[in-house]
Write an enzyme that holds these catalytic residues in place. Structure first.
Site, mmCIF file in Angstrom:
data_model
loop_
_atom_site.group_PDB
_atom_site.id
_atom_site.type_symbol
_atom_site.label_atom_id
_atom_site.label_comp_id
_atom_site.label_asym_id
_atom_site.label_seq_id
_atom_site.Cartn_x
_atom_site.Cartn_y
_atom_site.Cartn_z
ATOM 1 C CB SER A 11 -0.908 0.031 1.241
ATOM 2 O OG SER A 11 -1.781 -1.069 1.280
ATOM 3 C CB SER A 47 -2.136 -1.874 -3.632
ATOM 4 O OG SER A 47 -1.323 -0.816 -3.187
ATOM 5 C CG ASP A 99 -2.286 2.117 -4.102
ATOM 6 O OD1 ASP A 99 -1.371 1.809 -3.322
ATOM 7 O OD2 ASP A 99 -2.603 1.438 -5.092
#
Length: 360
Positions: A239, A277, A279
């Protein structure tokens, strides 16, 4: 020799000038502090807390205009629902590991309630913004080593800080980025408007990507280092948390536009925003402050969008995000973690030599 930032190697990102320190603290009144937790016995602790203070006043009573943008939503943040609804932040922006979020929220609440007896009573509730990345590859995350007092210490450290420490510190202590040691990185860009200088600053908590994807200044460095022997075998997607701050007076809609552009700077370093992830971008302007109890109509200033200024701000975000991520990699050191795992710092000398040789 100690680790050095990207520009200390004679390398630059983009076109715009940086601020005096090339950190998010170039934004007036912004401060950053860390608490780093390292312990070997009885378990391996490699984690911490990072606090970004949007200004030096009472954050609850003097909120900053804000927005957020989710590039990929595999994350466990707190507070962003209200940020999206109301367009303000009323706490420090706190960063830690995934399982440390509840303790960090509690500690931040405790400190702010100690300083304002009306929070949670006559003045209403408080929305604490906290972001996270998973440091479980190196850190004993199940041990829940981050405690409320660590959040308090990070905030107090920020209030006394005069610079931003980067690399394997604070929330970045156990993070891994693009196959190498990641962590905290920062950068800034100067925007000149009618003879006055403003700044857009970026701070990242980098913990994303695969080794082969690493890109530095447009060069496929991951391919160059593909045969470089490393010990890492992490399979999670990782991340990144990206914090944007500016003293330019912007409204929440404009900050949302800035936040979206951070994805372009992230992509320049090799990220594809994997399925797993988280983000996430959090943007704020302390050039606009909203009182908790406004009297009359509230005047929110914003920059004009019928000229080149807003595009220059977009460029500042893209360049600053890219450089902040690279600084997080350039500054992070080899780190030993749980189960004997070792994540190495980026082999900067090889990369710099390659970039200099292949300059056009």
């Amino acid at each position: 020799m100690g680790r050095k930032r990207l520009r200390d190697w004679g390398l630059t990102v983009g076109q715009l000038p940086t601020g005096p320190t090339n950190t998010i603290m170039d934004v007036k009144d912004v401060r950053v502090g860390h608490v780093t937790l390292k312990q070997k016995d009885p378990c391996m602790v490699r984690t911490g807390v990072t606090a970004v203070l949007p200004h030096g006043d009472n954050w609850f009573r003097n909120k900053v205009v804000a927005a957020s943008h989710i590039i990929n939503g595999f994350g466990k943040t707190t507070g962003l629902v209200q940020v999206e609804e109301l367009g303000v932040i009323e706490s420090p922006i706190m960063l830690t590991n995934t399982f440390g979020v509840p303790a960090v929220v509690q500690g931040t609440l405790q400190l702010m309630m100690e300083r304002d007896s009306e929070i949670g009573a006559e003045a209403g509730s408080l929305n604490v913004v906290t972001g996270e990345c998973n440091d479980g590859y190196l850190n004993d995350m199940r041990g829940l080593h981050v405690q409320p007092d660590h959040a308090i210490q990070a905030i107090r450290s920020a209030e006394k800080s005069c610079n931003v420490v980067e690399g394997s510190v604070g929330a970045g202590t156990g993070m891994v980025c693009l196959g190498w040691k990641g962590g905290i990185g920062t950068a800034s860009r100067r925007i000149d408007v009618e003879g006055k200088s403003y700044y857009i600053g970026v701070l990242v908590l980098s913990n994303f990507g695969e080794k082969e994807d690493l890109t530095v200044l447009g060069q496929p460095v991951g391919s160059l280092l593909k045969q470089e022997k490393t010990l890492i075998q992490r399979k999670e997607d990782g991340s990144i948390m990206i914090v944007l701050g500016t003293d330019l007076p912007m409204d929440a809609r404009q900050l949302k536009r800035l936040a979206r552009r951070a994805a372009l700077g992230l992509a320049r370093t090799g990220s594809i925003a994997h399925h797993g992830s988280g983000d996430i971008v959090i943007a704020f302007s302390n050039g606009n402050r909203i009182p908790h109890t406004p009297t009359g109509f509230q005047q929110i200033q914003s920059v004009p969008e019928n000229g080149p200024l807003i595009s220059q701000c977009f460029r500042a975000v893209v360049e600053g995000t890219e450089e902040a991520i690279l600084n997080s990699l350039f500054m992070a050191e080899d780190t030993e973690g749980r189960q004997g795992r070792i994540v190495q710092g980026l082999p900067v000398d090889k990369i710099v030599s390659f970039l200099i040789t292949n300059r056009h």
